[in-house]
Design a protein around this motif. Structure first.
Motif, PDB file in Angstrom:
ATOM      1  N   TYR A  99       0.895  -1.129  -0.129  1.00  0.00           N
ATOM      2  CA  TYR A  99       0.110   0.051  -0.162  1.00  0.00           C
ATOM      3  C   TYR A  99       0.746   1.078  -0.003  1.00  0.00           C
ATOM      4  CZ  TYR A  99      -4.773  -2.044   0.651  1.00  0.00           C
ATOM      5  OH  TYR A  99      -5.908  -2.721   0.465  1.00  0.00           O
ATOM      6  N   ASN A 102       2.368   1.952  -3.166  1.00  0.00           N
ATOM      7  CA  ASN A 102       1.437   2.567  -4.429  1.00  0.00           C
ATOM      8  C   ASN A 102       0.589   3.608  -3.907  1.00  0.00           C
ATOM      9  OD1 ASN A 102       1.098   0.224  -6.706  1.00  0.00           O
ATOM     10  ND2 ASN A 102       1.480  -0.873  -4.657  1.00  0.00           N
ATOM     11  N   ILE A 740      -3.106  -4.614  -6.321  1.00  0.00           N
ATOM     12  CA  ILE A 740      -2.511  -4.419  -5.026  1.00  0.00           C
ATOM     13  C   ILE A 740      -2.578  -5.977  -4.586  1.00  0.00           C
ATOM     14  CG2 ILE A 740      -2.778  -3.817  -2.455  1.00  0.00           C
ATOM     15  CD1 ILE A 740      -3.437  -1.320  -3.179  1.00  0.00           C
TER      16      ILE A 740
END
Length: 1157
Positions: A99, A102, A740
């Motif tokens: 996370y 990104n 993800i």
């Protein structure tokens, strides 16, 4: 037992540990049945040190029960193993890093509770206000149309052209008299188109008319009603033009006629249609102000068997005319008066209280002499009791009797005159020769009405016409009484599902002549439906997270919106009962919620953070959670809106796909991460389930997730990323989470050997709607809901820190799992918590699926003296003293892991593997009871008021089989259809008198469907268990005479598991009490109603009351009986009917009490 605080099975996480690899076992051992019999419990608590020197267990002379520090060592090994596997395969830390890597692809948005709830309340107010404007146009137009209408005494059926909503069903019914009667010339035949908004086929050019089965369509009153209401068609159409979102627009007439728009065929039941608009919740609420009613029933010896049965049925029908805004009590009287039930004062006329009355009424027995004075004094005392909650409006007494001479004028002078604040309605029941003048006088002298009920056919019409009298003050009040009211939630009779209805009364504005008093009759009620789904669309869908939600309640505290509002009984089985779920029954009640409910009913704003108990989605578990409640009133309505947010849902992620991606004017299927949604990638990247959300308007829904994914992919081949037909928030978050979770496969899962650690699968689920299961073949056994927000493991993981174990659910009555053929998995999950710039949120849940058999073997080793599976088992010589362990001594020592709900997760007993997922009391009753009594578990009981139950087997009321024809209500009406209007009014007297008993034994709703297959609403008692106050290791003895059992219990840190080691029971001469967890039916409809009414929940009635007007004309106060036919006439009529005279129009029953010029 008081509910103690608990720690949600969580503790501070320990240091990083490495899990030990364990090869999977070979062939599964056979399954054998558990030992039978359990000793009764007698608890004797001993300090841990006193337990150690106890004698060795019988049959194991070289071994003793393990010491406490030994079992604590086993517990630490179990904790380390679980933590190690989850750190390697769960991927919490790795997903947190993904996370952060990104971070440029999403933004962190904040839910601001006060702003959110005010916006939603404003949107709902605007939605309802548009319906209010349409209602007012309709009511004004109806009053003007009726005022301009000229009454026609000679009007005929062929003069009126309309669409009869039941005509198509009657034509399809070969037994219907309308097939042959040849009078369909006045009935339109329409074409219909399917409309998803109505969930029905409709025709927007016409209205439809529904007339109750027991009303003669050809009567002068009905034909005149059809004539003037036809003009409403244009107003209905214009309303829809101004607001295309309008659903059913309905005019319910006081004559029983329903005209609704758009036209659609009536949803005809399999048998006789007993729908009457005047008995619908919305009509009752709109036709009069709230009521305080006392029903008194004459049970003197003169009341014959038939008359008493008529009275019982009449009282039940009368109760059905009351709503939750009304209060009622029922009493019987002869020389003395007494309540028929346990209710000693007026109680709210809700569904459950009315059921108590209806059951109690059936027990009335006739004896003694008639004492009107006793009955009326009791009723007036009830109405004068100001120390209870009541409606404080429209006070009335309804007396059912077979007749009498006493006028009890002294009682009326004492209690009611001269103001006459209490109306008296009298009902002469049965066929007799008594003088009815005293009954007429009582009603006329007290602003009431006198009715006669000579037979069963007169009950329905005469127990509802009192509403016309109550409507007089409303009509005379004029514009002041033209108040739009919004109803409770109920099931729409035409298939819309759950709706609320805005109602507005329609008044008769005509005058008998110049200078005469104006008419004081209510013409009917205008209604417009609003589907609950339309209101839900105005609330935030997915930004609140899995455990956040919006709810709304009315002045009774009943929920209008709530995720737990899920009535199981549909309108196809019973649409007569409103859906009344109290906020405190929709959630687990506590003092904080009582305070919130009261504030909302009072129309206040507020915010409160509370710690409360929460029932899991699968209703197996209880969690103690923190929740933030925020609420505001919805202006111009009686509703109040609330928002519930857990602290971790204050923030949420919103995908912000880069400009470079969004500038690609190509289909979404060309985006980078989209390829990981394609089935072609599943073998290498794991199977992907996508939540069945409304991503785009043209996306075809499907209950099959594979088909839904295929539909989604096909649509994405055509849709660009910025398409206006799609919900960009949902769509972009889905694509973000696809990428993800794929990176989690790439960084963690793909290079690990799951078999080495006895794992069947690893998985990740996200707020964005992605559930990725690895490897692909594991998806074949994946049974969790593809919508993470509706998956119990997902929601519980967010509310509990640490690792949440979820064994496969098992019903003790179902066939046990066959381990030889099935691979059984145990889900272990934990939430992924992100901290981004000081903002904390939990956007995902990760976990593993354990192989039950392999981990059961591993469990034995971890709770033994061996360090790993390949090490030889330690043997204890004949002269040495050793401690038992869970592997070597599994014949004498029971070792189990039980979750926080009391369900078995793992056992060292092979024969208990097929019982994994069962409540532990079904496995070892006395041990579970000992854990409960030692406060390892706390019990929570609640009631499900929305359950559906199969019909109870019929009572032994009649010994004769149905081989001999016994008419039912449907049979009577079918026979009645073959009679003329005049013949029916005579013929019913004979038939009802001859075979009345089949009427009284039948539920009227049975005429609306197959009674054998019909379900009914009921109350189910639910019991859940959760961890109690004990959080440390604990030793105790279960002592049953010479049958003692040692046991040790300890919570496993950072999990929802309890580790229990106990001696196996060696005798069964005393029985243990068994704790029950399974949902059970409450024959008395839940907690004792007699006790509940003594502490009624806070509520507020409508703020307006119209029960008095000085200009009211009370001279119209009743009518006498029609002429009594002779037996010869009746017998002749029956013979003529049997000879098969040509059929005539439908039977005529009085359509209304008063002539309507």
């Amino acid at each position: 037992m008081a509910v103690p605080a608990r720690t949600c099975g969580a503790s501070r996480p320990g240091p990083a540990r490495t899990a030990l690899p364990w090869p999977r076992r070979g062939p599964r051992p056979g399954v054998r049945s558990p030992a039978s019999g359990s000793p009764r419990l007698l608890l004797l608590f001993l300090p841990p040190l006193l337990l150690l020197p106890l004698l060795a267990a019988p049959g194991a002379s070289a071994y003793s029960f393990p010491q406490q520090h030994t079992m604590q060592h086993w517990a630490r090994r179990l904790e380390q193993e679980i933590d190690g596997v989850m750190r390697i395969f769960g991927g919490v830390q790795q997903l947190q890093e993904i996370y952060k890597d990104n971070r440029n692809l999403f933004e962190v948005q904040e839910n601001e509770p006060q702003k959110l709830v005010e916006k939603v309340a404003g949107d709902i107010e605007s939605l309802l206000d548009r319906k209010v404007q349409a209602l007012k146009r309709l009511a004004d137009a109806a009053e003007n149309f009726q005022k301009a209408h000229r009454w026609q005494d000679n009007i005929k059926e062929e003069d009126i052209v309309y669409y009869d909503a039941k005509a198509d069903a009657e034509l399809d019914d070969p037994e219907s008299e309308d097939v042959e009667r040849g009078s369909k010339a006045s009935t339109l035949r329409l074409d219909f188109i399917e409309d998803s908004n109505f969930k029905n086929k409709v025709n927007y050019s016409y209205t439809a008319v529904q007339i109750p089965t027991d009303i003669y369509k050809g009567s002068t009153i009905i034909l005149n009603e059809l004539n003037w209401t036809e003009a409403l068609e244009n107003v209905f159409t214009e309303n829809r033009r101004q607001d295309p979102t309008l659903l059913w627009q309905v005019f319910g007439s006081a004559t029983g006629v329903t005209r609704y728009y758009p036209a659609t065929p009536w949803r005809a039941p399999k048998k006789i249609d007993l729908y009457d608009v005047r008995r619908r919740p919305w009509y009752i609420q709109g036709a009069s102000s709230p009521k305080d009613m006392v029903i008194i029933v004459d049970v003197s010896g003169s009341v014959s068997g038939l008359t008493l049965k008529l009275m019982k049925t009449s009282v039940c029908e009368m109760l059905d005319t009351l709503s939750d805004d009304d209060y009622v009590n029922v009493a019987s009287f002869n020389e003395k008066a007494q309540p028929v039930s346990c209710f000693t004062h007026l109680v709210q006329a809700n569904v459950r209280n009315k059921k108590v009355f209806k059951e109690a009424v059936q027990g009335m027995v006739a004896k003694g002499t008639t004492g009107y004075k006793a009955g009326f004094e009791y009723a007036f005392d009830q109405l004068q009791n100001s120390n209870i909650t009541r409606a404080n409006c429209n006070k009335m007494i309804m007396m059912f009797t077979d007749g009498g001479e006493d006028r009890v004028q002294d009682v009326f002078e004492k209690y009611n005159w001269p103001n006459r604040t209490v109306r008296v309605f009298t009902f002469s029941v049965g066929q007799h020769n008594y003088d009815v003048t005293p009954l007429q006088w009582m009603a006329c002298a007290n602003k009431g009405y006198y009715f006669e009920i000579p037979s069963i056919g007169a009950i329905r019409i005469n127990t509802q016409e009192y509403l016309d009298v109550l409507g007089r003050p409303m009509v005379l009040a004029g514009k002041a009484a033209k108040q739009v009211q919004w109803t409770n939630v109920y099931e729409d009779a035409l298939g819309l599902g759950l709706v609320v209805t805005g109602t507005l009364p329609v008044f008769n504005l005509t005058q008998d002549g110049p200078g005469e008093k104006k008419n004081q009759l209510i013409l009917g009620v205008m209604g417009i439906d609003v589907a609950l789904n339309d209101i839900k669309r105005l609330t935030p869908n997915y930004t609140l997270g899995a455990n956040g939600y919006v709810f709304a309640i009315d002045l009774n505290g009943y929920v209008l919106l709530h995720p737990n509002l899920k009535p199981q009984v549909s309108q196809t089985t019973n649409f007569r009962e409103p859906v009344t779920l109290d906020f405190l029954d929709a959630e687990l009640e506590d003092e904080n919620k009582e305070e919130i409910r009261r504030s909302m009913i009072d129309g206040n704003k507020g915010h409160k953070q509370i710690r409360t108990l929460l029932k899991s989605l699968d209703e197996r578990y209880i969690d103690e959670v923190m929740r933030n409640y925020t609420w505001v009133p919805i202006r111009s309505t009686n509703y109040s809106l609330g928002l519930v947010l857990p602290p971790y849902s204050t923030f949420y992620l919103q995908a912000n796909l880069s400009d470079q991606i969004l500038q690609v004017k190509l289909p979404i299927s060309k985006l980078k991460d989209f390829e990981f949604l394609l089935p072609s990638s599943f073998e290498s990247e794991g199977h992907v389930f996508i939540a069945p959300r409304e991503y785009c308007k043209d996306l075809n829904a499907s209950d099959n997730n594979t088909e839904f994914l295929r539909n989604f992919i096909e649509l994405m081949e055509k849709v660009t990323p910025d398409s206006k037909q799609c919900n960009n928030f949902l769509l972009h978050n889905l694509i973000l989470d696809t990428g993800i979770t794929q990176q989690l496969v790439e960084r963690v899962w793909r290079d690990q050997d799951l078999n080495t650690y006895s794992l069947l699968a690893v998985f990740a689920a996200t707020d964005g709607g992605i559930t990725r299961v690895f490897p692909n073949k594991a998806a074949e056994d994946w049974t969790e809901n593809p919508e993470p927000f509706n998956a119990s493991f997902y929601r519980r993981s967010l509310d509990n820190r640490g690792y949440v174990f979820k064994p496969p659910p098992q019903d003790a009555l179902l066939r046990p799992l066959e381990l030889e053929n099935d691979t059984v998995g145990i889900l272990v999950s934990t939430a992924v918590e992100l901290n981004l710039g000081g903002r904390t949120l939990r956007p995902a849940v990760v976990g593993v699926k354990l192989d039950l058999e392999a981990w059961a073997e591993k469990f034995k080793v971890l709770a033994s003296n061996r360090t790993h599976q390949d090490q030889p088992q330690k043997q204890c010589g004949p002269n040495s003293h050793c401690e038992m362990d869970c592997e070597v001594n599994n014949e004498d020592l029971l070792c189990v892991l039980i979750d926080d709900g009391g369900f078995l997760v793992l056992s060292n007993q092979n024969h208990q593997w097929d019982q994994v997922g069962r409540f532990f009391s079904e496995v070892d009753a006395n041990l579970m009871l000992a854990l409960y009594n030692n406060s390892f578990y706390t019990r929570k009981e609640s009631y499900d008021y929305q359950a559906a139950c199969a019909p109870q087997p019929p009572g032994n009321l009649g010994a004769a089989p149905r081989g001999i024809f016994v008419p039912t209500i449907a049979d009577f009406l079918n026979l009645a259809w073959w009679t003329s209007a005049a013949a029916w009014s005579l013929f019913q007297q004979l038939l009802y008198g001859l075979i009345y008993h089949s009427w009284f034994q039948a539920d009227p709703a049975e005429a609306e469907g197959n009674p054998e297959a019909r379900e009914s609403s009921c109350v189910m008692k639910q019991t859940q268990y959760y961890f109690g106050s004990v959080n440390a290791s604990y030793n105790a003895i279960i002592d049953c005479g010479n049958c003692s059992r040692l046991f040790h219990a300890q919570r496993l840190t950072n999990t929802n598991l309890l580790f229990v080691v106990a001696e196996k029971p060696l005798c069964s001469q005393c029985e243990a009490g068994r704790l029950l967890q399974k949902e059970t039916h409450c024959p008395a409809d839940g907690p004792e109603q007699c006790e509940l009414v003594q502490r009624p929940r806070y509520r507020r009635g409508p703020h307006i009351c119209f029960d008095y007007n000085a200009t009211e004309d009370t001279s119209d106060c009743g009518r006498g009986a029609s002429f009594p036919p002779s037996l010869g006439v009746l017998v002749s009529l029956q013979l003529l009917l049997l000879l098969g005279l040509p059929p005539r129009p439908q039977p005529q029953v009085h359509a209304h009490a008063s002539h309507r010029p």
